[in-house]
Design an enzyme around this catalytic site. Structure first.
Site, PDB file in Angstrom:
ATOM      1  N   THR A   1      70.609  38.165  69.298  1.00  0.00           N
ATOM      2  CA  THR A   1      70.065  36.887  68.822  1.00  0.00           C
ATOM      3  C   THR A   1      68.540  36.985  68.707  1.00  0.00           C
ATOM      4  O   THR A   1      67.944  36.455  67.779  1.00  0.00           O
ATOM      5  CB  THR A   1      70.484  35.761  69.787  1.00  0.00           C
ATOM      6  OG1 THR A   1      71.912  35.661  69.738  1.00  0.00           O
ATOM      7  CG2 THR A   1      69.886  34.425  69.410  1.00  0.00           C
TER       8      THR A   1
ATOM      9  N   GLU B   1      75.019  37.949  62.273  1.00  0.00           N
ATOM     10  CA  GLU B   1      76.111  37.883  63.254  1.00  0.00           C
ATOM     11  C   GLU B   1      75.502  38.294  64.584  1.00  0.00           C
ATOM     12  O   GLU B   1      75.156  39.464  64.768  1.00  0.00           O
ATOM     13  CB  GLU B   1      77.236  38.816  62.806  1.00  0.00           C
ATOM     14  CG  GLU B   1      78.573  38.404  63.364  1.00  0.00           C
ATOM     15  CD  GLU B   1      78.888  39.127  64.645  1.00  0.00           C
ATOM     16  OE1 GLU B   1      78.556  38.566  65.716  1.00  0.00           O
ATOM     17  OE2 GLU B   1      79.431  40.232  64.577  1.00  0.00           O
TER      18      GLU B   1
ATOM     19  N   CYS C   1      80.453  41.278  71.014  1.00  0.00           N
ATOM     20  CA  CYS C   1      79.790  39.980  70.829  1.00  0.00           C
ATOM     21  C   CYS C   1      80.755  38.828  71.102  1.00  0.00           C
ATOM     22  O   CYS C   1      80.346  37.772  71.556  1.00  0.00           O
ATOM     23  CB  CYS C   1      79.189  39.871  69.443  1.00  0.00           C
ATOM     24  SG  CYS C   1      80.341  40.336  68.157  1.00  0.00           S
TER      25      CYS C   1
HETATM   26  P1  NAI Z   1      69.169  44.976  68.662  1.00  0.00           P
HETATM   27  O1  NAI Z   1      69.449  43.630  68.106  1.00  0.00           O
HETATM   28  O2  NAI Z   1      67.757  45.357  68.928  1.00  0.00           O
HETATM   29  O3  NAI Z   1      69.776  46.104  67.708  1.00  0.00           O
HETATM   30  C1  NAI Z   1      70.685  45.895  66.650  1.00  0.00           C
HETATM   31  C2  NAI Z   1      70.180  46.604  65.406  1.00  0.00           C
HETATM   32  O4  NAI Z   1      68.966  46.000  64.946  1.00  0.00           O
HETATM   33  C3  NAI Z   1      69.845  48.081  65.602  1.00  0.00           C
HETATM   34  O5  NAI Z   1      70.218  48.792  64.442  1.00  0.00           O
HETATM   35  C4  NAI Z   1      68.324  48.056  65.738  1.00  0.00           C
HETATM   36  O6  NAI Z   1      67.701  49.267  65.383  1.00  0.00           O
HETATM   37  C5  NAI Z   1      67.947  46.972  64.772  1.00  0.00           C
HETATM   38  N1  NAI Z   1      66.657  46.326  65.011  1.00  0.00           N
HETATM   39  C6  NAI Z   1      65.965  46.234  66.182  1.00  0.00           C
HETATM   40  N2  NAI Z   1      64.819  45.545  65.995  1.00  0.00           N
HETATM   41  C7  NAI Z   1      64.780  45.201  64.694  1.00  0.00           C
HETATM   42  C8  NAI Z   1      63.835  44.466  63.892  1.00  0.00           C
HETATM   43  N3  NAI Z   1      62.732  43.943  64.402  1.00  0.00           N
HETATM   44  N4  NAI Z   1      64.125  44.282  62.582  1.00  0.00           N
HETATM   45  C9  NAI Z   1      65.254  44.779  62.049  1.00  0.00           C
HETATM   46  N5  NAI Z   1      66.149  45.481  62.747  1.00  0.00           N
HETATM   47  C10 NAI Z   1      65.934  45.694  64.067  1.00  0.00           C
HETATM   48  O7  NAI Z   1      70.014  45.129  69.969  1.00  0.00           O
HETATM   49  P2  NAI Z   1      69.776  46.186  71.175  1.00  0.00           P
HETATM   50  O8  NAI Z   1      68.341  46.218  71.550  1.00  0.00           O
HETATM   51  O9  NAI Z   1      70.426  47.444  70.814  1.00  0.00           O
HETATM   52  O10 NAI Z   1      70.574  45.483  72.341  1.00  0.00           O
HETATM   53  C11 NAI Z   1      69.979  44.459  73.095  1.00  0.00           C
HETATM   54  C12 NAI Z   1      70.967  43.377  73.400  1.00  0.00           C
HETATM   55  O11 NAI Z   1      71.383  42.743  72.215  1.00  0.00           O
HETATM   56  C13 NAI Z   1      72.248  43.845  74.035  1.00  0.00           C
HETATM   57  O12 NAI Z   1      72.106  43.988  75.396  1.00  0.00           O
HETATM   58  C14 NAI Z   1      73.207  42.758  73.662  1.00  0.00           C
HETATM   59  O13 NAI Z   1      73.110  41.691  74.562  1.00  0.00           O
HETATM   60  C15 NAI Z   1      72.712  42.302  72.319  1.00  0.00           C
HETATM   61  N6  NAI Z   1      73.493  42.884  71.215  1.00  0.00           N
HETATM   62  C16 NAI Z   1      74.424  42.094  70.647  1.00  0.00           C
HETATM   63  C17 NAI Z   1      75.208  42.594  69.642  1.00  0.00           C
HETATM   64  C18 NAI Z   1      76.248  41.756  69.029  1.00  0.00           C
HETATM   65  O14 NAI Z   1      77.043  42.242  68.232  1.00  0.00           O
HETATM   66  N7  NAI Z   1      76.294  40.482  69.347  1.00  0.00           N
HETATM   67  C19 NAI Z   1      75.095  43.966  69.170  1.00  0.00           C
HETATM   68  C20 NAI Z   1      74.031  44.714  69.811  1.00  0.00           C
HETATM   69  C21 NAI Z   1      73.294  44.163  70.812  1.00  0.00           C
END
Ligand code: NAI
Ligand code: MG
Length: 497
Positions: free
Chosen positions: A255, A275, A309
């Site tokens: 989020t 999502e 998620c």
């Molecule tokens: P994240 O949201 O940072 O990563 C998801 C994707 O976004 C990765 O491909 C990442 O490289 C990319 N990303 C990161 N910063 C970005 C930016 N500023 N602009 C565009 N893309 C960017 O999630 P992260 O750090 O891997 O996990 C942290 C927490 O997020 C987890 O502990 C979990 O709680 C939550 N999470 C939730 C997900 C879901 O499906 N609801 C999936 C992954 C993480």
């Protein structure tokens, strides 16, 4: 005369303590897979070295060993991919007869099926999920999405009755690490079916199946530039979001990053779908089939190490059955095998990364310091790699941080309720609205609860069931837009009334 003693040679069946740990190892072989030492970026149909010359490691979280070096894409690489995707969109893909487009998408689906075993093993190696899940869920569902959307490509007029539609253009797609290939399929398949071209950025800890998908796309002879795959970290994702040559952003992840993306896109003409996180209520009524509900609780929170998620991370049990459910749940937790993701007996694999393991540990500390009672199964854990025991918390309240915030690990918080109204009120008292579960014998209760909980998907007497034909997505801080089904085409279509 001597009394004859008849010895019973068959020992009686014993159900006490014989389940967990007594299975012989059943490892899936990794001999048949081919991984290159180094993976470049997939731009305009070719593997291309990154402009910066920088690579990062993708490791196996079950043993902390490097699996491959992977290219880190920067703004220049994003520029190249955007140019290739726009060219392919204008000159080839959007002009191609729709039935031809669908043949390519079918081809991808079929090659994924043919290479399913290899993809499943790589998914488990790179991300730590049990082979049973990657083999039976991730990979078959990923190819099912391509099959399903291939069918839509030449039927788009029926998707928007009374209106014509055209594609949006170039889609930038950013995916997380919990279901790497499946998320790639959720993003790429509908975009291609609707006539768009794409640039996909996999997550930094799990890029390998997306890069294998690039090989499959080459094998399927998709026209150059229709699908581009750029590995990299958050900065690569941000470069995609901010590039003026992209017409739509599709993001799955936290989020927190979802909000950053939403801010960056405010005031631009780019479309977006998000999502994001979740904190689902799984509600067990006293008239539920308790043993099935216990299976549903286990599947809801321990599937994929809880990196889901839509995980059923907040359990609500009706007070009258709370003791029985707790006893059965603890017994069932004792049977869960945590360990080698490639072993077919494994129920819970490795935590995806060191960072994620730290985050889970931090939340367990917070839960305990806020007065929660923590219970963990007694299973043994491998010495190397990232692991966490199935965990549950009682004595928590609505305001506890572990009840309100997404942990994204195998940690369940448990509360009780007396009336249906109380369960609904507690379930809705959360910033998220992605999913939920309800367990009851009464259809009327299912209707009441599912119509009053604000969540995109609610399962009744089951949990974590997915199908390419049904839409998925959230309310509130869980995001906007839907993926899957007919709904999943809409973010990729410009509808002309
Ligand atoms: P994240 O949201 O940072 O990563 C998801 C994707 O976004 C990765 O491909 C990442 O490289 C990319 N990303 C990161 N910063 C970005 C930016 N500023 N602009 C565009 N893309 C960017 O999630 P992260 O750090 O891997 O996990 C942290 C927490 O997020 C987890 O502990 C979990 O709680 C939550 N999470 C939730 C997900 C879901 O499906 N609801 C999936 C992954 C993480
Ligand atoms: Mg990895």
């Amino acid at each position: 005369m001597k009394k004859r003693i008849i010895k019973n040679k068959i020992s009686p069946l014993s159900f006490n303590g014989g389940w967990g740990g007594s299975y012989a190892e059943a490892p899936e072989s990794a001999d048949h897979i081919q991984l290159k030492d180094t993976y470049d970026l997939f731009i305009n149909g070719k593997f291309t070295a990154p402009s910066s010359g920088n690579y990062f490691d993708s490791i196996n979280p079950a043993n902390e060993k490097r699996l491959a070096r992977v290219a880190d894409a920067n703004e220049k690489d994003v520029d190249k991919a955007v140019a290739a995707a726009n060219h392919a969109y204008e000159k080839v893909w959007s002009r191609m007869p729709a039935a031809e487009r669908s043949k390519y998408i079918y081809r991808i689906a079929r090659i994924m099926q043919e290479r399913a075993r290899e993809l499943a093993v790589i998914e488990s190696l790179d991300g730590g999920k049990p082979i049973r899940e990657s083999r039976d869920i991730d990979i078959p569902l990923a190819s099912a999405h391509f099959f399903y959307y291939a069918g839509w490509a030449d039927k788009l007029d029926y998707a928007t009755p009374g209106a014509k539609s055209k594609p949006v253009g170039v889609a930038g797609q950013i995916i997380p690490w919990n279901f790497p290939l499946l998320m790639a399929a959720w993003k790429i398949a509908p975009a291609l079916a609707a006539g768009n071209t794409v640039i996909l950025k996999p997550a930094e800890t799990t890029p390998l199946t997306a890069l294998k998908l690039a090989e499959i796309i080459q094998e399927a002879e998709l026209p150059d530039g229709v699908v581009n795959i750029l590995s990299g970290a958050g900065s690569t994702g941000a470069a995609l979001v901010n590039h003026p040559g992209i017409h739509k952003i599709a993001f799955t992840g936290s989020t927190e990053v979802g909000k950053i993306i939403q801010k960056s896109l405010a005031g631009t003409s780019k479309r977006y779908s998000l999502e994001l996180g979740g904190k689902a209520a799984n509600i067990i009524f006293e008239d539920a089939a308790i043993d099935q509900a216990v299976e549903g609780i286990v599947n809801g929170i321990f599937f994929n190490q809880g990196h889901v998620c839509c995980a059923g991370s907040r359990l609500f049990v009706q007070e009258s059955i709370a003791n029985t459910v707790m006893r059965k749940l603890k017994d069932r937790m004792e049977t869960l095998i945590v360990g080698d993701p490639l072993d077919k007996n494994t129920d819970i694999g490795a935590i995806n990364s060191k960072d994620q393991l730290e985050k889970i540990k931090k939340y367990v500390k917070i839960g305990t310091s806020e007065g929660g009672a923590c219970y963990q199964s007694s299973c043994s854990l491998p010495s190397k790699g990232y692991w966490f025991r199935p965990t549950l918390f009682t004595n928590v309240s609505q305001s506890s941080r572990i009840v309100q915030e997404e942990i994204f690990g195998p940690v369940l918080s448990i509360q009780t309720f007396r009336t249906t109204e109380e369960a609904i009120e507690k379930a809705n008292n959360i910033p998220y609205g992605l999913s939920g579960g309800v367990w009851t014998d009464k259809g009327s209760k299912i209707f009441k609860v599912t119509s009053q909980i604000r969540a995109g998907v609610i399962w009744a007497n089951t949990y974590n069931k997915f199908d390419p034909t049904s839409p998925f997505g959230g309310y509130k801080e869980s995001g906007m837009g839907r993926e899957g089904g007919l709904h999943g085409l809409m973010p990729y279509l410009e509808i002309q009334h």
